[in-house]
Design a protein around this motif. Structure first.
Motif, short mmCIF file in Angstrom:
data_model
loop_
_atom_site.label_atom_id
_atom_site.label_comp_id
_atom_site.label_asym_id
_atom_site.label_seq_id
_atom_site.Cartn_x
_atom_site.Cartn_y
_atom_site.Cartn_z
N UNK A 1 -7.56 2.14 -14.33
CA UNK A 1 -8.07 1.60 -12.91
C UNK A 1 -8.51 2.58 -12.00
N UNK A 2 -9.27 2.24 -10.99
CA UNK A 2 -10.09 2.80 -9.94
C UNK A 2 -9.06 3.34 -9.07
N UNK A 3 -8.15 2.43 -8.63
CA UNK A 3 -7.28 2.83 -7.31
C UNK A 3 -6.01 2.32 -7.63
N UNK A 4 -5.02 3.08 -7.19
CA UNK A 4 -3.36 2.80 -7.55
C UNK A 4 -3.24 1.67 -6.56
N UNK B 1 0.90 -1.28 0.03
CA UNK B 1 -0.16 -0.17 -0.04
C UNK B 1 0.93 1.30 0.08
N UNK B 2 1.89 1.49 0.89
CA UNK B 2 2.87 2.50 0.76
C UNK B 2 3.43 2.71 -0.60
N UNK B 3 3.69 1.72 -1.51
CA UNK B 3 4.28 1.95 -2.73
C UNK B 3 3.30 2.16 -3.96
N UNK B 4 1.84 2.00 -3.55
CA UNK B 4 0.86 2.11 -4.55
C UNK B 4 0.98 3.45 -4.90
N UNK B 5 1.79 4.00 -5.45
CA UNK B 5 1.86 5.64 -5.61
C UNK B 5 2.69 5.88 -6.83
N UNK B 6 2.10 6.65 -7.78
CA UNK B 6 3.09 6.97 -8.98
C UNK B 6 4.27 7.79 -8.68
N UNK B 7 4.07 8.56 -7.59
CA UNK B 7 5.19 9.50 -7.20
C UNK B 7 6.32 8.51 -6.84
N UNK B 8 6.22 7.23 -6.33
CA UNK B 8 7.28 6.21 -5.95
C UNK B 8 7.68 5.73 -7.19
N UNK B 9 6.74 5.47 -8.23
CA UNK B 9 7.22 4.78 -9.33
C UNK B 9 7.94 5.60 -10.45
N UNK C 1 0.32 -3.94 -7.31
CA UNK C 1 1.01 -4.48 -6.48
C UNK C 1 2.41 -5.07 -6.95
N UNK C 2 3.51 -4.96 -6.37
CA UNK C 2 4.68 -5.44 -6.69
C UNK C 2 4.83 -6.84 -6.71
N UNK C 3 5.16 -7.58 -7.60
CA UNK C 3 5.53 -8.92 -7.61
C UNK C 3 6.69 -9.35 -6.94
N UNK C 4 7.60 -8.70 -6.74
CA UNK C 4 8.82 -8.87 -6.45
C UNK C 4 10.13 -8.16 -7.07
N UNK C 5 10.12 -8.93 -8.17
CA UNK C 5 11.39 -8.42 -9.42
C UNK C 5 10.87 -7.11 -9.86
N UNK C 6 12.14 -6.30 -10.08
CA UNK C 6 11.91 -5.16 -10.58
C UNK C 6 11.56 -4.95 -12.13
N UNK C 7 11.22 -3.71 -12.73
CA UNK C 7 11.13 -3.78 -14.21
C UNK C 7 12.16 -4.60 -14.77
N UNK C 8 11.94 -5.40 -15.77
CA UNK C 8 12.87 -6.26 -16.81
C UNK C 8 13.63 -7.33 -15.57
#
Length: 323
Positions: A39-42, A17-25, A46-53
């Motif tokens: 989507x209705x709510x960020x 929940x703390x990371x569900x924010x575009x400012x963090x992404x 959720x993060x699945x664990x691995x980063x992008x790529x």
């Protein structure tokens, strides 16, 4: 599931929940337009664990003749794609379980073969859109436990199960799904002989042939899924055959020796191992092969996915329960 895996899930649920924010992404996704989304709510993402790529998609894969030597076991699952203008191609799940997306071209058709292990969703898309030909990667994000893909051209985010952009410049754009199906390696090889092509093992260091999600398709609860469970007392990780907005329980199709209704003919044949059962894919229990054809015998777009994922993305979908 193993205790360590359960602890990892609990940790992700606490921090998500703390990371569900575009400012963090934005530091990881500077070119994604977060002002456009369906989507209705960020918090849905959720993060699945691995980063992008962190799960690396495969571009321009290499192929071998089906009659050639390789390490595939007869009952191992492959995703088969058959398009006019090219030989049938088999994309082994032993590779897709580690890479999730293969960007390829058959004839003049650019395609993306995708597999989300957490939903058992294997869908093939045409990469051509009104915005040009796209190339896809794995974002590392999940929504309803389903892979969120991204295109490298605009860095928009896409929902794998439905093939629609949900965040970014291309929000609302839908990819065309192409007929493909999962079958065993032996079924592919026996039908095609030397004419079929099989994807060559990628030149990356992965434990191909192993299942990193041991016991997942008999677990009580899907990974990072907080949505409503499916109706009719269906297990959330029971396989269902999705055609459009309808879902047939795979057990019904198997027990009835196939079904013909709603304009589709669904067949079942033994011989395909579950990729999400034991630690070695080829040791997985037999879940069989599904083929879906129309009244003229033509292959139809479908997916053999988990029941919870169908209910999440088609909440008003029709459940084709035993008659």
């Amino acid at each position: 599931m193993h205790r360590v895996f359960q602890m990892f899930v609990a940790l992700l649920l606490m921090i998500a929940p703390a990371h569900a924010d575009p400012n963090f992404w934005k530091h990881e996704w500077p070119n994604t337009d977060f002002n456009k989304t369906s989507i209705k709510s960020w918090t849905e993402i959720q993060s699945g664990g691995p980063p992008r790529d962190g799960i690396p998609a495969i571009d321009t894969p290499k192929f071998l003749r089906a009659s050639g030597a390789n390490s595939l076991q007869p009952n191992e699952p492959v995703i088969t794609v058959a398009l006019l203008g090219g030989s049938e191609r088999a994309y082994p799940i032993r590779y897709l379980i580690w890479h999730e997306i293969v960007n390829d071209t058959i004839g003049k058709v650019p395609i993306a073969v995708t597999f989300c292990p957490l939903c058992n969703s294997g869908v093939t898309f045409d990469r051509r859109t009104e915005h040009g030909v796209l190339t896809f990667g794995v974002s590392g994000k999940l929504r309803n436990s389903d892979m969120v893909m991204f295109d490298r051209e605009t860095e928009s985010w896409w929902q794998q199960a439905v093939g629609e952009a949900i965040v970014g410049k291309l929000t609302g754009t839908e990819l065309k799904m192409l007929p493909s199906w999962m079958e065993s390696w032996s079924q592919f090889r026996e039908r095609n002989g030397s004419d079929g092509l099989v994807m060559k093992q990628p030149a990356t260091s992965r434990n191909y042939g192993r299942n990193p999600y041991q016991g997942y398709d008999t677990s009580a609860k899907p990974f990072l899924y907080n949505g409503e469970m499916p109706p009719h007392d269906i297990s959330p990780v029971a396989r269902v055959v999705r055609v459009g907005n309808r879902a047939w329980p795979l057990t019904r199709v198997r027990d009835e020796g196939g079904v013909r209704e709603a304009g589709v003919n669904i067949s079942w044949e033994a011989g395909q191992a579950s990729a999400l059962d034991t630690s070695v894919i080829s040791n997985g229990r037999d879940v069989g092969t599904i083929r879906v054809r129309d009244k003229q015998g033509r292959d139809m777009v479908h997916d053999v996915m988990f029941a919870f994922a169908f209910h999440a993305f088609w909440p008003r979908g029709k459940w084709m329960i035993r008659r």
